[in-house]
Every structure is written in structure tokens, then in C-alpha cells.
Scaffold this active site. Structure first.
Site, PDB file in Angstrom:
ATOM      1  N   TRP A  23       0.930  -0.936   0.162  1.00 23.79           N
ATOM      2  CA  TRP A  23      -0.318  -0.144   0.231  1.00 23.79           C
ATOM      3  C   TRP A  23       1.392   1.046   0.110  1.00 23.79           C
ATOM      4  O   TRP A  23       1.903   0.957   0.182  1.00 23.79           O
ATOM      5  CB  TRP A  23      -0.762   0.096   1.684  1.00 23.79           C
ATOM      6  CG  TRP A  23      -2.127  -0.451   1.505  1.00 23.79           C
ATOM      7  CD1 TRP A  23      -2.003  -1.837   2.784  1.00 23.79           C
ATOM      8  CD2 TRP A  23      -3.593  -0.638   0.874  1.00 23.79           C
ATOM      9  NE1 TRP A  23      -3.495  -2.016   2.384  1.00 23.79           N
ATOM     10  CE2 TRP A  23      -4.503  -1.558   1.447  1.00 23.79           C
ATOM     11  CE3 TRP A  23      -3.873  -0.434  -1.009  1.00 23.79           C
ATOM     12  CZ2 TRP A  23      -5.716  -1.504   0.840  1.00 23.79           C
ATOM     13  CZ3 TRP A  23      -4.868  -0.579  -1.453  1.00 23.79           C
ATOM     14  CH2 TRP A  23      -5.556  -1.338  -0.514  1.00 23.79           C
ATOM     15  N   HIS A  28      -0.772   2.914   4.224  1.00 24.80           N
ATOM     16  CA  HIS A  28      -0.603   2.612   5.504  1.00 24.80           C
ATOM     17  C   HIS A  28      -0.644   3.446   6.616  1.00 24.80           C
ATOM     18  O   HIS A  28      -0.664   3.352   7.497  1.00 24.80           O
ATOM     19  CB  HIS A  28       1.741   2.231   5.266  1.00 24.80           C
ATOM     20  CG  HIS A  28       1.027   1.002   4.737  1.00 24.80           C
ATOM     21  ND1 HIS A  28       1.150  -0.638   5.315  1.00 24.80           N
ATOM     22  CD2 HIS A  28       1.893   0.551   3.561  1.00 24.80           C
ATOM     23  CE1 HIS A  28       1.168  -1.157   4.786  1.00 24.80           C
ATOM     24  NE2 HIS A  28       2.106  -0.886   3.725  1.00 24.80           N
ATOM     25  N   ASP A  64       8.853  -0.747   4.872  1.00 19.26           N
ATOM     26  CA  ASP A  64       8.469   0.086   3.772  1.00 19.26           C
ATOM     27  C   ASP A  64      10.011   0.346   3.499  1.00 19.26           C
ATOM     28  O   ASP A  64      11.028   0.369   2.419  1.00 19.26           O
ATOM     29  CB  ASP A  64       7.635   0.754   3.303  1.00 19.26           C
ATOM     30  CG  ASP A  64       7.036  -0.493   2.359  1.00 19.26           C
ATOM     31  OD1 ASP A  64       7.015  -2.064   2.376  1.00 19.26           O
ATOM     32  OD2 ASP A  64       6.032   0.068   2.340  1.00 19.26           O
ATOM     33  N   ARG A  67      13.131  -2.064   3.818  1.00 16.77           N
ATOM     34  CA  ARG A  67      13.089  -3.778   3.320  1.00 16.77           C
ATOM     35  C   ARG A  67      14.499  -3.813   2.295  1.00 16.77           C
ATOM     36  O   ARG A  67      14.361  -5.050   1.576  1.00 16.77           O
ATOM     37  CB  ARG A  67      11.889  -3.822   2.367  1.00 16.77           C
ATOM     38  CG  ARG A  67      11.581  -2.984   1.763  1.00 16.77           C
ATOM     39  CD  ARG A  67       9.832  -2.777   0.869  1.00 16.77           C
ATOM     40  NE  ARG A  67       9.709  -4.357   0.669  1.00 16.77           N
ATOM     41  CZ  ARG A  67       8.969  -4.581   0.107  1.00 16.77           C
ATOM     42  NH1 ARG A  67       7.470  -4.073   0.127  1.00 16.77           N
ATOM     43  NH2 ARG A  67       8.530  -5.670  -0.332  1.00 16.77           N
ATOM     44  N   HIS A  79       5.881  -8.644   3.131  1.00 16.14           N
ATOM     45  CA  HIS A  79       5.054  -8.030   3.239  1.00 16.14           C
ATOM     46  C   HIS A  79       3.791  -8.417   2.584  1.00 16.14           C
ATOM     47  O   HIS A  79       3.119  -8.399   1.815  1.00 16.14           O
ATOM     48  CB  HIS A  79       5.717  -6.491   2.199  1.00 16.14           C
ATOM     49  CG  HIS A  79       7.149  -6.266   3.061  1.00 16.14           C
ATOM     50  ND1 HIS A  79       6.151  -5.248   2.938  1.00 16.14           N
ATOM     51  CD2 HIS A  79       7.666  -6.230   3.019  1.00 16.14           C
ATOM     52  CE1 HIS A  79       7.581  -4.147   4.087  1.00 16.14           C
ATOM     53  NE2 HIS A  79       8.347  -5.287   3.821  1.00 16.14           N
ATOM     54  N   HIS A 136       2.814  -2.380   9.819  1.00 15.04           N
ATOM     55  CA  HIS A 136       3.112  -1.929   8.626  1.00 15.04           C
ATOM     56  C   HIS A 136       1.906  -3.585   7.899  1.00 15.04           C
ATOM     57  O   HIS A 136       1.101  -3.404   7.268  1.00 15.04           O
ATOM     58  CB  HIS A 136       3.913  -1.948   8.677  1.00 15.04           C
ATOM     59  CG  HIS A 136       4.585  -2.101   6.381  1.00 15.04           C
ATOM     60  ND1 HIS A 136       4.171  -0.408   6.243  1.00 15.04           N
ATOM     61  CD2 HIS A 136       4.450  -3.188   5.604  1.00 15.04           C
ATOM     62  CE1 HIS A 136       4.511  -1.065   4.750  1.00 15.04           C
ATOM     63  NE2 HIS A 136       5.170  -2.169   4.786  1.00 15.04           N
ATOM     64  N   ASP A 140      -0.781  -4.485   4.808  1.00  7.52           N
ATOM     65  CA  ASP A 140      -0.517  -5.484   3.276  1.00  7.52           C
ATOM     66  C   ASP A 140      -1.464  -6.429   3.339  1.00  7.52           C
ATOM     67  O   ASP A 140      -1.944  -7.217   2.536  1.00  7.52           O
ATOM     68  CB  ASP A 140       0.687  -6.271   4.338  1.00  7.52           C
ATOM     69  CG  ASP A 140       1.992  -4.856   3.589  1.00  7.52           C
ATOM     70  OD1 ASP A 140       1.311  -3.775   2.456  1.00  7.52           O
ATOM     71  OD2 ASP A 140       3.198  -4.577   3.778  1.00  7.52           O
ATOM     72  N   HIS A 146      -1.800  -8.204  -2.174  1.00  6.00           N
ATOM     73  CA  HIS A 146      -0.045  -8.861  -1.421  1.00  6.00           C
ATOM     74  C   HIS A 146      -0.824  -9.951  -1.314  1.00  6.00           C
ATOM     75  O   HIS A 146      -0.168 -10.689  -0.573  1.00  6.00           O
ATOM     76  CB  HIS A 146      -0.371  -7.731  -0.396  1.00  6.00           C
ATOM     77  CG  HIS A 146       0.393  -6.617  -0.288  1.00  6.00           C
ATOM     78  ND1 HIS A 146       1.842  -6.129  -0.123  1.00  6.00           N
ATOM     79  CD2 HIS A 146       0.064  -5.595  -1.122  1.00  6.00           C
ATOM     80  CE1 HIS A 146       2.247  -5.443  -0.482  1.00  6.00           C
ATOM     81  NE2 HIS A 146       1.676  -4.818  -0.838  1.00  6.00           N
ATOM     82  N   HIS A 169      -0.350  -3.525  -9.353  1.00  6.61           N
ATOM     83  CA  HIS A 169      -0.570  -3.627  -8.647  1.00  6.61           C
ATOM     84  C   HIS A 169       0.172  -2.199  -8.064  1.00  6.61           C
ATOM     85  O   HIS A 169      -0.129  -2.002  -6.970  1.00  6.61           O
ATOM     86  CB  HIS A 169       1.546  -3.947  -8.285  1.00  6.61           C
ATOM     87  CG  HIS A 169       1.927  -4.005  -6.847  1.00  6.61           C
ATOM     88  ND1 HIS A 169       1.527  -6.142  -5.956  1.00  6.61           N
ATOM     89  CD2 HIS A 169       2.124  -3.641  -5.485  1.00  6.61           C
ATOM     90  CE1 HIS A 169       1.638  -5.541  -4.832  1.00  6.61           C
ATOM     91  NE2 HIS A 169       2.320  -4.571  -4.486  1.00  6.61           N
ATOM     92  N   ASP A 173      -1.468  -0.026  -5.130  1.00 10.68           N
ATOM     93  CA  ASP A 173      -1.317  -0.042  -3.850  1.00 10.68           C
ATOM     94  C   ASP A 173      -1.176   2.070  -3.654  1.00 10.68           C
ATOM     95  O   ASP A 173      -1.715   2.192  -2.434  1.00 10.68           O
ATOM     96  CB  ASP A 173       0.706   0.255  -3.860  1.00 10.68           C
ATOM     97  CG  ASP A 173       0.727  -1.371  -3.634  1.00 10.68           C
ATOM     98  OD1 ASP A 173      -0.106  -1.863  -2.763  1.00 10.68           O
ATOM     99  OD2 ASP A 173       2.173  -1.223  -3.449  1.00 10.68           O
TER     100      ASP A 173
END
Ligand SMILES: *[C@@H]1O[C@H](CO)[C@@H](O)[C@H](O)[C@H]1NC(C)=O
Ligand SMILES: *[C@@H]1O[C@H](CO)[C@@H](O)[C@H](O)[C@H]1NC(C)=O
Ligand SMILES: *[C@@H]1O[C@H](CO)[C@@H](O)[C@H](O)[C@H]1NC(C)=O
Length: 302
Positions: A23, A28, A64, A67, A79, A136, A140, A146, A169, A173
Site C-alpha cells: 500500500w 499505511h 518499507d 526492506r 509483506h 504495517h 499489507d 499482496h 500493483h 497500492d
């Protein structure tokens, strides 16, 4: 596998990395703010303490930001859960098939970090990090793409949005979310706060705090799997229901997606609140006292 102290050593400059795979930040932030509207006083105190007073919507972005840092590569698989189903004909998650043991997935990560947030024998900074993961991953696990392996969760599915080439995606998101809730606000945190207030007002329906009782709380892995299944069902019923390769999704597709996104962001926030409230109810009183010896002073400092 990794040294826990590394988290303290990450220079802040490294944190400005691309973060387009969850997202977007607006989604988020909204989930975290929405949850905070339903916190008990104990949860507000507990989260402020573990986050050292950091804004909760900012804290939700941490996973995020780290990562792509090599020493955090082990968190990447947390995630999502890549359902190897066959949309739009068949949707469904099989935890044995879809949650790789070596990398974990969003379902196992929610279970792991829930346990760590509650575990009073872990150092406070580790519990704070796990709380950031929980904030988080609740977002997701409610994002349909996801919970899907097809075209790498839509990352390899080429579409257009408002005339610009992108992938499915990113449309889910970020692009739909930003157009729906981000316009007219220069500050993303304010946009998120406004959207959270709007969702709370629409969803309250007289339930108030008691809505906690309708939320799955029996077992972290069980509940997370149930929620992932709910998001995954939207992959068949809407997200990939018809072939939209190369199409501009800012019109009718956008109109149909907005209610789904409102619903899933709302559910993510409500469930997250009930989750944290339940954790705090279980945390021993001494633990809160130990974490929070001078609550008034802390509040003023924030
Ligand atoms: C889930 O996947 C595992 C491993 O691929 C398989 O053995 C099992 O039969 C599957 N379960 C269901 C209900 O399909
Ligand atoms: C649980 O989280 C910790 C801290 O991030 C991590 O080191 C560990 O590998 C995780 N365990 C599982 C089973 O994912
Ligand atoms: C809490 O953390 C400690 C230290 O890592 C660990 O030994 C223990 O098993 C954890 N407790 C639970 C209930 O998992």
C-alpha cells in the site's frame, strides 16, 4: 542470520529508498491513524512508549523503508503471501503451499511480531520494531494484490492510469488511493488523518468500542490467514475479474475499486485497533509501569 543491533546503526540517509511495493505510504498511514482512533487509553500509552512518541502513521512506514537495505533483506518476504491460485477462475490461499518456510509471509510475520510485541522479556527497542511491523503488515494483508502470486502480485501486469504507463500493483497500492484520498492535501499525514476520520465516521454505525468483539482475535496466524483470504477473494471478484492489460484504469475500474479500498483500509484499521487493545489487555500491569514510569512527562515531551 542478522545482528539485531544493526537496526540502531542504519544511517538515516539510507532510509530514502524506493517504496512502491506495498500500500503506498498514504494507505499505511491511514490504517495506523484509523486504528489509533479506536485505541483504549492503555493502548495509546503502550504504543507511545514503544514508539518513543513517534507519530504512529510514520512508524507504520518503517518496514518499507528498510526492506531494500541488505541487512534487512530477510524481511522482504513478510509483506505478502503469494497465493498460487488461478484467478479469476479460482482464488484461495493454502498456507502450506503459499507461505514459504525459509522466507516467511505476511501471515507468519503477523504471528511472529505479535508475539514479540507482547513478550516482556525482549528489550523495549525490539518490541518497538515489532510493533512497527505489526502496524504495517495489517495494511499489507488487506491489499488484494499482496495475497496473489499471479504476475508477481500484478507488478508485471502492464496497465495505464490517467494516461501514464504503470502496473496493476502500483494502481492498487498507490494510484487509486492517492486520487481517492490524497488530492487537495499537500501534507500526506493530513490526507491520511482526514481519510481515517472519514472512514471512522462512515463505519461507526453505533458500534463504537464494542466492535472489537466482532474482530477475529483467537490466534494470530489463524486470523491473519482469514484476513488474507478475504483480500484474496477480491482478486477473483474484482481486481483480475476481467482482462485489463494495457487499459487506462482511471475510469470505471477506478470507480469500482474505491469502495473495496475504503472497506479494506477500514477493516485493517479496526482490526489493528482490536488487536493492539487485546495485546495491551494481556500485558502485565508491571510491564506497562516498567515501560512507562512517568506517563505525564512523556506525553508533554511528545
Ligand atoms: C495445500 O498444499 C499442500 C502442499 O502443496 C498440499 O499437500 C495440500 O493438499 C493442499 N491443501 C489443500 C486443502 O488443497
Ligand atoms: C521473528 O522476528 C524476528 C525479529 O525481526 C526475526 O529475527 C525472526 O527471524 C522472526 N521469526 C520468524 C519465524 O519469522
Ligand atoms: C520471549 O522472548 C524470549 C527471549 O527471546 C524467548 O526465549 C521466549 O520464548 C519468548 N516467549 C514466548 C512466549 O515466545
Amino acid at each position: 542470520m542478522h545482528h539485531p543491533l544493526l537496526v540502531l546503526l542504519v544511517p538515516l540517509g539510507l532510509l530514502h529508498l524506493p517504496s512502491t511495493l506495498a500500500w503506498g505510504t498514504l494507505g499505511h498511514r491511514t490504517v495506523a491513524y484509523l486504528a489509533s482512533l479506536y485505541f483504549t487509553p492503555g493502548s495509546t500509552r503502550f504504543t507511545n512508549q514503544l514508539l518513543h512518541g513517534q507519530d504512529i502513521s510514520e512508524a507504520a512506514l518503517f518496514p518499507d523503508k528498510i526492506r531494500y537495505i541488505p541487512s534487512f533483506a530477510y524481511t522482504k518476504g513478510w509483506h505478502y503471501i503469494d497465493a498460487q491460485d488461478d484467478p479469476p477462475t479460482t482464488c484461495g490461499i493454502n498456507i502450506t503451499r503459499d507461505c514459504a518456510l525459509e522466507t516467511g509471509c505476511v501471515v507468519s510475520a503477523i504471528a511472529n511480531h505479535t508475539e514479540r510485541v507482547s513478550n516482556a522479556s525482549l528489550p523495549t527497542w525490539q518490541r518497538g520494531q515489532s510493533l512497527r511491523f505489526v502496524l504495517h503488515f495489517f495494511g499489507d494483508v488487506h491489499q488484494p494484490l499482496h495475497t496473489e502470486a499471479e504476475d508477481r502480485g500484478g507488478n508485471e501486469y502492464a496497465v495505464v492510469f490517467e494516461g501514464r504507463a504503470t502496473n496493476l500493483h502500483s494502481v492498487w497500492d498507490t494510484l487509486i488511493v492517492n486520487r481517492h484520498a490524497g488530492m487537495g492535501h499537500e501534507d500526506e499525514a493530513i490526507a491520511a488523518w482526514t481519510w481515517a476520520q472519514r472512514l471512522a465516521a462512515a463505519g461507526r454505525g453505533g458500534g463504537g468500542q464494542n466492535e472489537d468483539e466482532d474482530v477475529c482475535l483467537r490466534d494470530a496466524a489463524d486470523c491473519a490467514l482469514e484476513w488474507a483470504g478475504e483480500a484474496n477473494a477480491y482478486v477473483c471478484s474484482y481486481v483480475l475479474a476481467r482482462d485489463v492489460h494495457g487499459q487506462d484504469l482511471a475510469g470505471e475500474y477506478y470507480d469500482g475499486a474505491v469502495p473495496i479500498i475504503d472497506e479494506m483500509v477500514y477493516k485493517a484499521g479496526r482490526r489493528l485497533a482490536a488487536w493492539i487493545n487485546a495485546i495491551v489487555e494481556d500485558v502485565a500491569f508491571q510491564d506497562l509501569e516498567r515501560l512507562d514510569p512517568e506517563p505525564l512527562l512523556q506525553t508533554q515531551m511528545k
